[in-house]
Design a protein around this motif. Structure first.
Motif, PDB file in Angstrom:
ATOM      1  N   UNK A   1       0.862  -1.170   0.000  1.00 60.59           N
ATOM      2  CA  UNK A   1       0.000   0.000   0.000  1.00 60.59           C
ATOM      3  C   UNK A   1       0.909   1.233   0.000  1.00 60.59           C
ATOM      4  N   UNK A   2       1.044   1.855  -1.146  1.00 62.40           N
ATOM      5  CA  UNK A   2       1.946   2.992  -1.333  1.00 62.40           C
ATOM      6  C   UNK A   2       1.099   4.213  -1.643  1.00 62.40           C
ATOM      7  N   UNK A   3       1.071   5.173  -0.724  1.00 61.15           N
ATOM      8  CA  UNK A   3       0.217   6.356  -0.855  1.00 61.15           C
ATOM      9  C   UNK A   3       1.058   7.598  -1.125  1.00 61.15           C
ATOM     10  N   UNK A   4       0.579   8.413  -2.026  1.00 60.56           N
ATOM     11  CA  UNK A   4       1.254   9.674  -2.337  1.00 60.56           C
ATOM     12  C   UNK A   4       0.372  10.809  -1.849  1.00 60.56           C
ATOM     13  N   UNK A   5       0.948  11.664  -0.997  1.00 59.09           N
ATOM     14  CA  UNK A   5       0.207  12.800  -0.452  1.00 59.09           C
ATOM     15  C   UNK A   5       0.826  13.251   0.854  1.00 59.09           C
ATOM     16  N   UNK A   6       0.328  14.340   1.373  1.00 54.64           N
ATOM     17  CA  UNK A   6       0.851  14.857   2.624  1.00 54.64           C
ATOM     18  C   UNK A   6       2.164  15.588   2.446  1.00 54.64           C
ATOM     19  N   UNK A   7       2.784  15.906   3.577  1.00 60.56           N
ATOM     20  CA  UNK A   7       4.008  16.702   3.518  1.00 60.56           C
ATOM     21  C   UNK A   7       5.214  16.013   4.150  1.00 60.56           C
ATOM     22  N   UNK A   8       5.090  14.726   4.456  1.00 57.86           N
ATOM     23  CA  UNK A   8       6.228  13.996   5.000  1.00 57.86           C
ATOM     24  C   UNK A   8       6.160  12.540   4.551  1.00 57.86           C
ATOM     25  N   UNK A   9       7.315  11.906   4.572  1.00 56.67           N
ATOM     26  CA  UNK A   9       7.415  10.507   4.175  1.00 56.67           C
ATOM     27  C   UNK A   9       7.519   9.637   5.417  1.00 56.67           C
ATOM     28  N   UNK A  10       6.833   8.478   5.390  1.00 55.79           N
ATOM     29  CA  UNK A  10       6.904   7.557   6.514  1.00 55.79           C
ATOM     30  C   UNK A  10       6.367   6.192   6.117  1.00 55.79           C
ATOM     31  N   UNK A  11       6.731   5.215   6.929  1.00 56.32           N
ATOM     32  CA  UNK A  11       6.172   3.874   6.823  1.00 56.32           C
ATOM     33  C   UNK A  11       5.450   3.595   8.126  1.00 56.32           C
ATOM     34  N   UNK A  12       4.219   3.091   8.046  1.00 55.62           N
ATOM     35  CA  UNK A  12       3.423   2.757   9.225  1.00 55.62           C
ATOM     36  C   UNK A  12       3.316   1.241   9.335  1.00 55.62           C
ATOM     37  N   UNK A  13       4.071   0.627  10.259  1.00 56.57           N
ATOM     38  CA  UNK A  13       4.022  -0.831  10.376  1.00 56.57           C
ATOM     39  C   UNK A  13       2.639  -1.377  10.717  1.00 56.57           C
ATOM     40  N   UNK A  14       1.899  -0.677  11.580  1.00 56.16           N
ATOM     41  CA  UNK A  14       0.584  -1.169  12.003  1.00 56.16           C
ATOM     42  C   UNK A  14      -0.389  -1.357  10.849  1.00 56.16           C
ATOM     43  N   UNK A  15      -0.440  -0.376   9.969  1.00 55.69           N
ATOM     44  CA  UNK A  15      -1.326  -0.464   8.801  1.00 55.69           C
ATOM     45  C   UNK A  15      -0.577  -0.954   7.566  1.00 55.69           C
ATOM     46  N   UNK A  16       0.732  -1.163   7.704  1.00 55.86           N
ATOM     47  CA  UNK A  16       1.592  -1.665   6.638  1.00 55.86           C
ATOM     48  C   UNK A  16       1.436  -0.836   5.361  1.00 55.86           C
ATOM     49  N   UNK A  17       1.599   0.480   5.523  1.00 57.23           N
ATOM     50  CA  UNK A  17       1.558   1.338   4.329  1.00 57.23           C
ATOM     51  C   UNK A  17       2.683   2.372   4.368  1.00 57.23           C
TER      52      UNK A  17
END
Length: 138
Positions: A1-17
């Motif tokens: 699940x690769x989302x483009x948007x917002x103003x910062x980059x991150x990986x969320x392990x809980x939602x695995x995106x």
């Protein structure tokens, strides 16, 4: 699940995106790709993939170790793809010097884990190319 948007980059392990800002948010477009590879480096650590410790909170040793792995993964992937290395990788890794100073083997462990992460990502590419070839042959 690769989302483009917002103003910062991150990986969320809980939602695995993964989330990254849109390409125009980066002053140099190549930094968009370097950032994507960094976040993909984190993504490989999920329990269903390479199962690294992603539990560290910002500033903790576990967090610093994982940041080293992700950034070295990005450097390995960039190198393999022929993307020019920049000082950015060295500077970013340098920001985690406390962990490196406390454990003189930390960089070697991080590089080993990053190599596995990069291999995992390139394995996905090879799998996708193989599936595409099978589709053409059918």
């Amino acid at each position: 699940d690769f989302r483009v948007g917002g103003d910062r980059a991150f990986y969320m392990p809980g939602s695995d995106h993964i989330q990254v800002p849109p390409q125009p948010a980066f002053h140099q477009q190549i930094d968009y790709y370097r950032t994507c590879f960094h976040e993909l480096g984190h993504w490989t650590g999920h329990p269903t993939r390479l199962a690294r410790d992603l539990s560290g909170s910002f500033g903790s040793k576990a967090y610093a170790r994982e940041e080293l792995v992700a950034e070295i993964t990005a450097a390995f992937v960039c190198s393999n793809l022929g993307i020019e290395p920049t000082v950015r990788h060295a500077d970013y890794i340098g920001s985690w010097l406390k962990v490196l100073r406390e454990d003189n083997r930390a960089i070697f462990r991080a590089a080993s884990l990053a190599s596995k992460a990069a291999d995992f990502l390139f394995g996905l590419q090879a799998d996708a190319e193989g599936e595409a070839q099978e589709g053409i042959a059918a």
